[in-house]
Design an enzyme around this catalytic site. Structure first.
Site, PDB file in Angstrom:
ATOM      1  N   TRP A 232       0.791  -1.604   0.010  1.00 39.23           N
ATOM      2  CA  TRP A 232      -0.023   0.104   0.134  1.00 39.23           C
ATOM      3  C   TRP A 232       0.666   1.266   0.043  1.00 39.23           C
ATOM      4  CZ3 TRP A 232      -4.502   2.323  -0.056  1.00 39.23           C
ATOM      5  CH2 TRP A 232      -5.171   3.310   0.435  1.00 39.23           C
ATOM      6  N   MET A 233       0.082   2.359  -0.769  1.00 41.90           N
ATOM      7  CA  MET A 233       0.942   3.686  -0.369  1.00 41.90           C
ATOM      8  C   MET A 233      -0.068   5.277  -0.484  1.00 41.90           C
ATOM      9  SD  MET A 233       3.944   5.439  -3.891  1.00 41.90           S
ATOM     10  CE  MET A 233       1.736   5.118  -5.012  1.00 41.90           C
TER      11      MET A 233
ATOM     12  N   ASP B  48       0.307   9.099   0.800  1.00 41.13           N
ATOM     13  CA  ASP B  48       1.354  10.655   0.692  1.00 41.13           C
ATOM     14  C   ASP B  48       2.568  10.855  -0.003  1.00 41.13           C
ATOM     15  OD1 ASP B  48      -1.245  11.352   2.328  1.00 41.13           O
ATOM     16  OD2 ASP B  48       0.118  12.186   3.382  1.00 41.13           O
TER      17      ASP B  48
ATOM     18  N   PHE C  38       4.417   8.801   9.900  1.00 42.32           N
ATOM     19  CA  PHE C  38       3.177   9.077   9.302  1.00 42.32           C
ATOM     20  C   PHE C  38       3.726  10.488   8.524  1.00 42.32           C
ATOM     21  CE2 PHE C  38      -0.996   8.860  11.100  1.00 42.32           C
ATOM     22  CZ  PHE C  38      -1.474   7.365  11.248  1.00 42.32           C
ATOM     23  N   SER C  39       3.396  11.057   7.636  1.00 39.79           N
ATOM     24  CA  SER C  39       4.031  12.674   6.017  1.00 39.79           C
ATOM     25  C   SER C  39       4.489  12.871   7.027  1.00 39.79           C
ATOM     26  CB  SER C  39       3.486  12.895   5.793  1.00 39.79           C
ATOM     27  OG  SER C  39       2.152  11.980   4.612  1.00 39.79           O
TER      28      SER C  39
ATOM     29  N   ARG D 102       0.381  16.992  12.718  1.00 42.83           N
ATOM     30  CA  ARG D 102       0.419  16.352  12.080  1.00 42.83           C
ATOM     31  C   ARG D 102       0.978  17.071  10.402  1.00 42.83           C
ATOM     32  NH1 ARG D 102      -4.177  13.939  11.817  1.00 42.83           N
ATOM     33  NH2 ARG D 102      -5.628  13.999  10.173  1.00 42.83           N
ATOM     34  N   ASP D 103       1.941  15.809   9.527  1.00 45.41           N
ATOM     35  CA  ASP D 103       2.208  16.614   8.402  1.00 45.41           C
ATOM     36  C   ASP D 103       3.343  17.609   8.596  1.00 45.41           C
ATOM     37  OD1 ASP D 103       0.551  14.051   7.839  1.00 45.41           O
ATOM     38  OD2 ASP D 103      -0.662  15.694   7.465  1.00 45.41           O
TER      39      ASP D 103
ATOM     40  N   GLU E 286      -4.852  18.600   6.105  1.00 47.29           N
ATOM     41  CA  GLU E 286      -3.536  17.734   5.933  1.00 47.29           C
ATOM     42  C   GLU E 286      -2.880  18.325   5.261  1.00 47.29           C
ATOM     43  OE1 GLU E 286      -4.834  13.625   6.918  1.00 47.29           O
ATOM     44  OE2 GLU E 286      -5.318  13.804   5.307  1.00 47.29           O
TER      45      GLU E 286
ATOM     46  N   TRP F  87      -9.207   8.952  -1.063  1.00 49.13           N
ATOM     47  CA  TRP F  87      -9.483   8.047  -0.284  1.00 49.13           C
ATOM     48  C   TRP F  87     -10.838   7.744   0.085  1.00 49.13           C
ATOM     49  CZ3 TRP F  87      -6.486   5.685   2.897  1.00 49.13           C
ATOM     50  CH2 TRP F  87      -5.513   6.164   3.784  1.00 49.13           C
TER      51      TRP F  87
END
EC number: 3.2.1.7
Length: 555
Positions: free
Chosen positions: A50-51, A53, A113-114, A181-182, A238, A334
């Site tokens: 799975w891939m 961001d 995470f990103s 995040r990110d 995000e 998504w």
């Protein structure tokens, strides 16, 4: 990045005939024909798993390599923990070598995470000594998501970005949040004698805020400002990013005749769920950044891509020409990404694009500033020995269309269409007065893409629903019919312009030389690729094709 509820530029380089996948230490090259269901050739896909961001994009000036990291679950074709950063490298942004998992969370119940990558030339972090070339002092700034906590961590590489050591005093930024995040980090030069410093844009996702922090060393961060409740909010923010983008000409809000600077700041914010087409979308704001605060030039919400499958855009750190802005996005949504019918991989990246700011005439009486997108591909290699087909000065009749039969179709091609609407006083009585292009499968022409323009609606359309793949029929979020405003490229001659890249199961459309873009996936049966193009209109002589050129890529 995965949401969590607390509740056309040619580059010199290597031929793109093979996407070289390396995984789990195995250096054996795997061609794009090894896998099932029409794996893309010029859009990056992981070898397996799975891939989502894109992460940590940077250019290695020593080795002249482009580095792409990505959210990666090697154990399944759905999102899940442990989640890693996968890693791929390219010489030309077209042909990629996949190295599999590169940076991990440290435990099976967590996710890396990103985040982003910076080159710490001056060793502000203290992680490096003279044995590491300053051009390869790579530091990853990323989110560790574990249990109810999301916090920002840093890791550094001593081998040019292939392996990483975690900073022993992580986390470097923790605000006791489950939706924080990110981070996207860049170096901001000081002004008026002040020292330069690192700037981080990071999302406090479910309060709809982008927070800006500064740091002298990537370890100690100070909150400077926030950008909150702007634009289209959806359910959460995000993957923010802030970058200075060059432009040819920009309309400023003051209507001043004073000379304008040669660039402006652009803030990217992705939202999911809740995009206007459903699910995921990326928006942007044009403005100014003074080192602490971002101020938009107006109150507009601008969308980066008007298709269904373009999310989590990130730009590269350290392009060879520092003024050039290159970026890549996740080419999925998504709403259905985890059900998309591919195996043993799931998801692809978009093409790399170069961004500039340009004036764009949305109608004959006004102009606005938009982010222009140009695909970045190794065209010299892709067009070498490729077959080109052309139609010129053809007025479409209702009785006789045009047909192009592709020799030895590869499923990967480009096309450029210029057309005009000739006008007619009674055309409004026609239910759908369209110019349609049917891109048909070579083994089964009942599977096809239909795209074109309809004058009464004043829009370009795409129909991706004609296929035998059950997913397309059963997943109602995989919208079959989509529309996008196709602006007139020249209001005097009434010429419309669209450039497209079709790559096995993804189509990218660039209208008006990239001022409007639409990216969408589609799915045909295994080994059924585009082999024929039919041009039709139900209305006699309403449209003239000035030129239509199709080139099959050498893949």
């Amino acid at each position: 990045m995965k949401f969590a509820y607390s509740l056309l530029l040619p580059l010199a380089g290597v031929s793109a005939s093979v996407i070289n996948y390396k995984r789990d230490g195995d250096s054996k090259a795997i061609t794009n024909t090894t896998f099932s269901l029409n794996r893309p050739s010029v859009h990056f896909t992981p070898s397996h798993g799975w891939m989502n961001d894109p992460n940590g994009l940077w250019y290695d000036a020593k080795e002249e390599d482009w580095h792409l990291y990505y959210q990666y679950n090697p154990a399944a074709t759905i999102w899940g923990t442990p989640l890693y950063w996968g890693h791929a490298v390219s010489k030309d942004l077209t042909s990629w070598t996949d190295y599999g998992a590169s940076l991990g969370p440290g435990s099976d119940d967590a996710g890396a995470f990103s985040g982003s990558m910076v080159i710490d030339y001056n060793n502000t972090s203290g992680f490096f000594n003279s044995s590491v070339d300053p051009r390869q002092r790579a530091v990853a700034v990323w989110t560790l998501s574990k249990g109810p906590s999301q916090a920002q961590h840093i890791s550094y590489s001593l081998d040019g970005g292939y392996t990483f050591e975690h900073y022993t005093d992580n986390a470097v930024l923790d605000i006791n949040s489950s939706n924080f995040r990110d981070p996207k980090v860049f170096w901001h030069e000081g002004e008026n004698g002040e020292d330069g410093r690192w700037i981080m844009a990071v999302a406090e996702s479910q309060v709809f805020s982008v927070l800006f922090y500064s740091s002298p060393n990537l370890k100690n961060w100070t909150l400077e400002s926030n950008f909150t409740h702007h634009g289209w909010t959806g359910t959460q923010y995000e993957c923010p990013g802030l970058v200075k983008v060059p432009y040819d000409s920009v309309v400023d809000s003051s209507n001043s005749s004073d000379s304008k600077p040669d660039s402006a700041w652009v803030l990217f914010v992705s939202i999911n769920p809740g995009g206007p087409l459903g699910g995921s979308v990326t928006q942007y704001f044009v403005g100014d950044f003074n080192g602490t605060h971002f101020t938009p030039i107006d109150g507009q919400t601008r969308f980066l891509d008007m298709g269904k499958d373009y999310y989590a855009l990130q730009t590269f750190f350290n392009t060879p020409n520092e003024k050039d802005v290159y970026g890549i996005a996740w080419a999925s949504n998504w709403q259905y990404a985890q059900q998309a019918p591919t195996d043993p991989w799931r998801s692809s990246m978009s093409l790399v694009r170069q961004f500039t700011l340009k004036d764009f005439s949305t109608n004959p009486n006004s102009a606005d500033v938009v982010l222009n997108s140009q695909p970045v591909l190794n065209y010299d290699a892709l067009r070498k020995n490729g077959t080109t087909y052309s139609i010129t000065n053809y007025t479409v009749t209702s009785e006789n269309g045009k047909k192009i039969k592709l020799d030895n179709p590869s499923g990967s091609l480009e096309f450029h269409l210029e057309y005009v609407f000739n006008g007619s006083p009674d055309i409004k009585s026609n239910v759908f007065a369209d110019l349609s292009l049917y891109f048909k499968g070579n083994n089964d022409d009942n599977e096809y893409l239909r795209l074109g323009y309809e004058t009464n609606g004043g829009a370009f359309f795409l129909d991706r629903g004609h296929t035998k793949i059950p997913f397309v029929k059963e997943n109602l979020f995989f919208t079959h019919q989509l529309a996008v405003t196709n602006p007139v490229s020249n209001y005097t001659t009434n010429v419309f312009d669209v450039y497209g890249v079709i790559d096995k199961n993804i189509i990218e459309l660039y209208f008006d030389n990239g001022n409007v873009v639409s990216t969408n996936t589609f799915f045909f049966s295994t080994n059924n690729v585009i082999g024929e193009i039919d041009i039709k209109s139900p209305y006699d002589k309403a449209y003239t094709i000035n030129s239509f050129n199709v080139t099959q890529f050498n893949v």
